[in-house]
Design a protein around this motif. Structure first.
Motif, PDB file in Angstrom:
ATOM      1  N   HIS A 101      20.690  47.153  30.171  1.00 28.72           N
ATOM      2  CA  HIS A 101      19.942  47.102  28.914  1.00 28.72           C
ATOM      3  C   HIS A 101      18.464  47.335  29.192  1.00 28.72           C
ATOM      4  O   HIS A 101      17.924  46.830  30.193  1.00 28.72           O
ATOM      5  N   VAL A 138      15.006  46.576  27.127  1.00 25.66           N
ATOM      6  CA  VAL A 138      14.365  45.969  25.963  1.00 25.66           C
ATOM      7  C   VAL A 138      12.958  46.547  25.879  1.00 25.66           C
ATOM      8  O   VAL A 138      12.167  46.426  26.814  1.00 25.66           O
ATOM      9  N   ARG A 148      21.707  50.755  27.414  1.00 21.04           N
ATOM     10  CA  ARG A 148      21.488  50.497  25.994  1.00 21.04           C
ATOM     11  C   ARG A 148      20.017  50.136  25.762  1.00 21.04           C
ATOM     12  O   ARG A 148      19.479  49.241  26.424  1.00 21.04           O
ATOM     13  N   THR A 175      17.222  48.551  23.283  1.00 26.32           N
ATOM     14  CA  THR A 175      17.004  47.664  22.136  1.00 26.32           C
ATOM     15  C   THR A 175      15.507  47.484  21.965  1.00 26.32           C
ATOM     16  O   THR A 175      14.786  47.227  22.935  1.00 26.32           O
ATOM     17  N   ARG A 201      18.167  50.048  12.670  1.00 24.94           N
ATOM     18  CA  ARG A 201      18.856  50.695  13.782  1.00 24.94           C
ATOM     19  C   ARG A 201      18.960  52.199  13.582  1.00 24.94           C
ATOM     20  O   ARG A 201      19.081  52.691  12.467  1.00 24.94           O
ATOM     21  N   MET A 218      20.417  52.398  18.672  1.00 24.03           N
ATOM     22  CA  MET A 218      19.329  51.552  19.147  1.00 24.03           C
ATOM     23  C   MET A 218      18.936  50.615  18.014  1.00 24.03           C
ATOM     24  O   MET A 218      18.596  51.060  16.920  1.00 24.03           O
ATOM     25  N   VAL A 219      18.980  49.339  18.288  1.00 17.14           N
ATOM     26  CA  VAL A 219      18.626  48.330  17.289  1.00 17.14           C
ATOM     27  C   VAL A 219      17.146  48.007  17.407  1.00 17.14           C
ATOM     28  O   VAL A 219      16.600  47.882  18.506  1.00 17.14           O
ATOM     29  N   ASN A 220      16.482  47.891  16.260  1.00 14.04           N
ATOM     30  CA  ASN A 220      15.098  47.411  16.196  1.00 14.04           C
ATOM     31  C   ASN A 220      15.112  45.997  15.611  1.00 14.04           C
ATOM     32  O   ASN A 220      15.314  45.824  14.412  1.00 14.04           O
ATOM     33  N   VAL A 221      14.966  44.993  16.480  1.00 14.26           N
ATOM     34  CA  VAL A 221      14.904  43.599  16.044  1.00 14.26           C
ATOM     35  C   VAL A 221      13.491  43.341  15.528  1.00 14.26           C
ATOM     36  O   VAL A 221      12.524  43.367  16.289  1.00 14.26           O
ATOM     37  N   ILE A 240      17.490  36.307  22.250  1.00 14.63           N
ATOM     38  CA  ILE A 240      18.345  37.335  22.832  1.00 14.63           C
ATOM     39  C   ILE A 240      19.046  36.737  24.044  1.00 14.63           C
ATOM     40  O   ILE A 240      18.389  36.261  24.974  1.00 14.63           O
ATOM     41  N   ILE A 244      22.190  38.515  19.422  1.00 14.29           N
ATOM     42  CA  ILE A 244      20.880  38.491  18.775  1.00 14.29           C
ATOM     43  C   ILE A 244      20.908  37.458  17.666  1.00 14.29           C
ATOM     44  O   ILE A 244      21.831  37.445  16.842  1.00 14.29           O
ATOM     45  N   ILE A 254      24.984  43.243  20.042  1.00 15.65           N
ATOM     46  CA  ILE A 254      24.764  44.642  20.399  1.00 15.65           C
ATOM     47  C   ILE A 254      25.669  44.964  21.582  1.00 15.65           C
ATOM     48  O   ILE A 254      25.628  44.269  22.609  1.00 15.65           O
TER      49      ILE A 254
END
Length: 698
Positions: free
Chosen positions: A415, A417, A501, A503, A516, A534-537, A602, A657, A679
């Motif tokens: 991952h 980040v 991945r 994130t 995302r 791709m996730v945008n937290v 996370i 998450i 995710i």
């Protein structure tokens, strides 16, 4: 008085505790601290965690020392199994970073070995004594992951109050009490600050920029000097504001036991810095406060020595950067010590040239966050203008560093980040930009200048509509659209090439949401195999007040399906299935934006109930308004990840998450409602449909 000289022993020394502690009975008069930071992690040739502790003391103190000792495993099971290395305590000499006639900054660099178990370490500074009776000393400790563990990450942003906030409603930084509650249940290994760790905006309201801000003539404001007298007054303001905020409980307690990693944003300097018109941003006063803010950002948030001097108009040495930093002004160095010739910390990815408004190079971050997580923090403020976020050569340096680190990790990193100051997958507001910058606003602006009409609509700096600097900050602003698209496409290529991945973390907007990017469902790619997923937290704010319900609901209505390119779609995810604690925050139909104070957790998923069922039979939806994979199904309060603690789930090797949302700002304990999803890890399939290679974006 001559320049203060460093002590002969002013070097960081690590030794065994059988060495004698110097003058252990002599007090160390502490103004602020301890502040704990995370720096880096190595696995070869030996497994090592590196951090630092900062204290601010009265000047003229003896060199302080720190004793660090391992308490043992965090898990009772590990203790029962006898997993204890019996490490000897370590003594660390403090290193003086900066000293003037009012204060001194000391750093302790802490290297501790990684064990086969998650370990708790405690630290102490013999003779530590607060100068203020209002501050209480406690015991200090922190937790380091095992050699095979990824870090538990807490993410926050906007940790302060905007000018004019009604403090009868938004009572204090209460949510840090909830952070400490969760940390006590299952420790965080790091807390990531996404910008605005402190709000310095009041410098123009009741600080040294008040008279300058009130100058009615824009030409006179732009041409106003920033001389040594004004610089010294601003320096005093920024320092005092940092001391006040970093000594404020419960934020103070969190700083002493959860290692920080930070980037800065506009409020760490002043609201909107970097996004006003270019000719105004280049004025002497803005360049001056940019330099002073950078000085204390270096010291308090990164534990590094500041520039020797900062910009003034009456010292030609400071008006142009020399070797990537402001030149030295003998007047500023009088009676002052600044540490020089230090090797740059390995976590930095340094910019190639100074920013347009701050005489300093950008400082981006790379570090490992445990065994399987890499981390990048992008300095999106030093190089920012209304028309760019970062220089092209800064992106080149970032991706070059990523390639080297991933190669060196030999497949361990699963991952990445990525920390940004503002969201990058967020509803478009171009229609509002167009209205606020249209000729329709011109008559109102004229009436504002002459009669003060609609005073709250226009900012006090360049006379533009006040919302425009916030809108121009966003990656989705029309000025940044191409830079955003090229950046995302390059992240996609990196993700695919290394099966990692990506994130993204982003704050700034004072509400919670999950954006995302993902492959157009027509391509038929499961998310587990989708390098474009791709996730945008989006977590903001942990302390500042949220926007009105109407704003959050309007953003939800603007949650359209967008197309980054012919193969990539984007939209916000339905996350907020119910109101936190039954307290209404937004409309019942709004499932995508939450206007309430919040922070994010996370946690890597350590095991799977049925790893073979991971998405293989998941029916892809027609668009991203529906769940895109099994980990998004049931997202919200009933999801396994909602408690902010769980490391269990069906997405083996994925990330849980959680967004912890404040229920009532008047409750001192800061109780929250948790909303969760997960995710999946990436299993890139090079020959999968829709994954044909693209040429590298220019």
């Amino acid at each position: 008085m001559a320049e203060v000289q460093p002590q002969q022993s002013n070097t960081e020394v690590v030794g065994q505790a059988d060495s004698a502690v110097q003058n252990a009975d002599a007090p160390i008069e502490v103004i602020c601290g301890p502040l704990l930071n995370y720096k880096s992690m190595h696995f070869e040739p030996s497994a090592l965690w590196n951090g630092s502790v900062l204290i601010v003391t009265n000047p003229g103190q003896r060199q302080p020392q720190m004793i660090v000792r391992q308490v043992g495993p965090v898990s009772e099971n590990a203790q029962a199994n006898g997993a204890l290395s019996n490490r000897q305590p370590i003594i660390i000499d403090g290193l003086k970073l900066y000293e003037d006639p009012q204060k001194a900054f000391w750093r302790f660099s802490i290297p501790v070995p990684l064990e086969a178990y998650e370990a708790r370490w405690e630290y102490d500074i013999p003779g530590f004594q607060y100068t203020s009776s209002e501050l209480t000393r406690t015991s200090w400790n922190f937790v380091v992951p095992s050699v095979n563990q990824s870090m538990r990450i807490m993410f926050h942003s906007c940790n302060g109050f905007s000018v004019g906030t009604d403090m009868d409603v938004w009572v204090g930084p209460n949510l840090w009490n909830d952070v400490l509650r969760v940390h006590a249940q299952k420790p965080f290994h790091v807390m990531v600050g996404g910008g605005d760790q402190i709000y310095n905006d009041s410098i123009r309201v009741d600080g040294p920029l008040k008279e300058w801000t009130e100058i009615a003539n824009p030409h006179k404001r732009r041409n106003h000097d920033f001389n040594e007298e004004m610089r010294a007054a601003c320096d005093k303001y920024y320092y005092a504001n940092y001391i006040r905020w970093y000594s404020h409980e419960p934020f103070k307690a969190a700083n002493g036991q959860i290692p920080q990693v930070n980037i800065w944003d506009d409020h760490d300097i002043i609201d909107g810095f970097g996004s006003y018109t270019d000719h105004f941003m280049k004025c002497a006063v803005f360049r001056g406060i940019g330099g002073v803010a950078f000085k204390y950002y270096c010291l308090f948030q990164h534990h590094i020595a500041p520039p020797k001097s900062t910009f003034t108009t009456d010292a030609p040495e400071t008006m142009r950067a020399v070797n990537g930093t402001s030149g030295a002004d003998p007047r500023q160095l009088k009676d002052t010590f600044v540490l020089e010739n230090q090797v740059e910390d390995e976590s930095w990815i340094l910019g190639k040239r100074p920013g347009p408004y701050v005489e300093e190079i950008s400082r981006n971050l790379y570090m490992r966050m445990g065994k399987r997580i890499g981390f990048i923090g992008i300095d999106a403020r030093t190089e920012r203008t209304r028309h760019q976020v970062n220089y092209p050569d800064t992106y080149e340096a970032i991706f070059s560093r990523l390639e080297r680190e991933v190669t060196a990790a030999k497949g361990d990193i699963k991952h990445l980040v990525l920390l940004l100051g503002v969201p990058i997958a967020y509803p478009r507001l171009a229609w509002l930009e167009n209205i606020l910058s249209s000729p329709l606003i011109a008559p109102i602006r004229l009436m504002n200048k002459r009669f003060g009409f609609a005073g709250g609509l226009f900012n006090q700096f360049d006379g533009q509509v006040d919302l425009l600097d916030d809108l121009d900050d966003h990656y989705t602003a029309k000025h940044h659209k191409r830079e955003r698209r090229v950046f995302i496409q390059r992240l996609q290529q990196f993700s695919k090439a290394h099966s990692i991945r990506v994130t993204i973390l982003g704050g700034d907007v004072h509400l919670a949401a999950i954006g995302r990017f993902y492959s157009n469902p027509k391509l038929g790619i499961q998310c587990e195999n989708d390098h474009r997923y791709m996730v945008n937290v989006i977590s903001s704010a942990i302390t500042n007040k949220p926007p009105p319900k109407a704003v959050a609901n309007l953003l939800a209505q603007r949650n359209k399906l967008h197309h980054l390119d012919s193969e990539t779609d984007e939209t916000l995810m339905n996350m907020f299935d119910q109101q936190p604690g039954g307290v209404e925050k937004s409309s019942a139909s709004n499932k995508v934006t939450m206007p309430s104070r919040n922070y994010a957790s996370i946690t890597e998923i350590e095991s799977s109930n049925d790893a073979n069922a991971e998405g293989a039979s998941f029916q892809l939806p027609k668009d991203g308004h529906s769940p895109l994979h099994q980990g998004e199904v049931g997202a919200g309060t009933s999801h396994l990840a909602a408690d902010g603690i769980s490391s269990q789930g069906d997405m083996n090797g994925g990330l849980n998450i959680s967004i912890q949302v404040e229920i009532d700002p008047h409750r001192k304990g800061g109780p929250t409602e948790g909303y969760g999803f997960c995710i999946p890890a990436l299993k890139a399939q090079v020959n999968a449909p829709g994954t044909r290679p693209k040429s590298s974006p220019q």
